[in-house]
Design a protein around this motif. Structure first.
Motif, mmCIF file in Angstrom:
data_model
loop_
_atom_site.group_PDB
_atom_site.id
_atom_site.type_symbol
_atom_site.label_atom_id
_atom_site.label_comp_id
_atom_site.label_asym_id
_atom_site.label_seq_id
_atom_site.Cartn_x
_atom_site.Cartn_y
_atom_site.Cartn_z
ATOM 1 N N SER A 154 78.595 -64.696 -26.146
ATOM 2 C CA SER A 154 77.278 -64.777 -25.528
ATOM 3 C C SER A 154 77.271 -63.930 -24.261
ATOM 4 O O SER A 154 78.114 -64.142 -23.382
ATOM 5 N N ARG B 53 74.781 -56.998 -39.845
ATOM 6 C CA ARG B 53 74.419 -58.168 -39.054
ATOM 7 C C ARG B 53 73.275 -58.910 -39.734
ATOM 8 O O ARG B 53 72.496 -58.322 -40.490
ATOM 9 N N ALA C 47 70.416 -61.878 -38.597
ATOM 10 C CA ALA C 47 69.777 -62.793 -37.659
ATOM 11 C C ALA C 47 69.156 -63.936 -38.445
ATOM 12 O O ALA C 47 68.857 -63.798 -39.637
ATOM 13 N N PRO D 171 68.419 -58.401 -26.561
ATOM 14 C CA PRO D 171 68.243 -59.696 -27.249
ATOM 15 C C PRO D 171 68.066 -59.536 -28.756
ATOM 16 O O PRO D 171 68.525 -60.391 -29.522
ATOM 17 N N THR E 158 70.982 -59.943 -31.228
ATOM 18 C CA THR E 158 71.525 -61.267 -31.537
ATOM 19 C C THR E 158 71.576 -61.494 -33.042
ATOM 20 O O THR E 158 70.564 -61.347 -33.737
ATOM 21 N N GLN F 250 79.607 -64.405 -34.244
ATOM 22 C CA GLN F 250 78.289 -64.544 -33.628
ATOM 23 C C GLN F 250 78.193 -63.726 -32.344
ATOM 24 O O GLN F 250 79.076 -63.806 -31.473
ATOM 25 N N VAL F 251 77.102 -62.981 -32.227
ATOM 26 C CA VAL F 251 76.773 -62.273 -30.997
ATOM 27 C C VAL F 251 75.414 -62.774 -30.526
ATOM 28 O O VAL F 251 74.434 -62.725 -31.286
ATOM 29 N N THR F 252 75.368 -63.274 -29.312
ATOM 30 C CA THR F 252 74.129 -63.780 -28.743
ATOM 31 C C THR F 252 73.858 -63.038 -27.437
ATOM 32 O O THR F 252 74.708 -63.029 -26.544
ATOM 33 N N VAL F 253 72.675 -62.428 -27.353
ATOM 34 C CA VAL F 253 72.302 -61.668 -26.169
ATOM 35 C C VAL F 253 71.056 -62.306 -25.565
ATOM 36 O O VAL F 253 70.023 -62.395 -26.221
ATOM 37 N N SER F 254 71.179 -62.742 -24.345
ATOM 38 C CA SER F 254 70.049 -63.385 -23.686
ATOM 39 C C SER F 254 69.423 -62.426 -22.673
ATOM 40 O O SER F 254 70.101 -61.582 -22.090
#
Length: 123
Positions: free
Chosen positions: A10, A37, A39, A86, A89, A118-122
């Motif tokens: 993250s 990827r 989502a 984002p 993600t 998992q890749v999470t970009v906020s």
């Protein structure tokens, strides 16, 4: 070949991550390797592909930000992801395909898949 992806996490928008995919069990050096990827609620999409001779192809959405590379001595393919957004993600998967001499964009042409990271970009 067995594939093990790692390196997800993250992060904040603008940060970087490097994914790794370690291969074992079959000749890695002759394979075409790809990153995909997926989502939530979306289909799996192509990210990047690299041949044994390091011919490369990227999805338009990541070109200029992501770099795929491989180290045949370590049986590993990498995805360096910079300037993350984002919309990047997703769960990222690596895949191996055999018998090709060009980068492959279609997931149906790959033979082996890793478990995903998992890749999470906020924002």
């Amino acid at each position: 070949v067995q594939l093990q992806a790692s390196g997800g996490g993250s992060v904040q928008a603008g940060d970087s991550l490097r994914l790794s995919c370690a291969a074992s069990g079959r000749s890695f050096s002759g394979s075409v390797m790809g990153w995909f990827r997926q989502a939530p609620g979306k289909e799996r999409e192509f990210v990047a592909s690299i041949t044994s001779s390091e011919s490369i192809n990227y999805a338009h959405s990541v070109k200029g930000r992501f770099t795929i590379s491989r180290d045949n001595a370590k049986n590993t393919v990498y995805l360096q992801m910079n300037m993350l957004k984002p919309e990047d993600t997703a769960v990222y998967y690596c895949a191996a395909g055999y018998g090709y001499n060009r980068p492959i964009r279609s997931p149906t042409l790959y033979h082996d898949w890793g478990q995903g990271t998992q890749v999470t970009v906020s924002s």
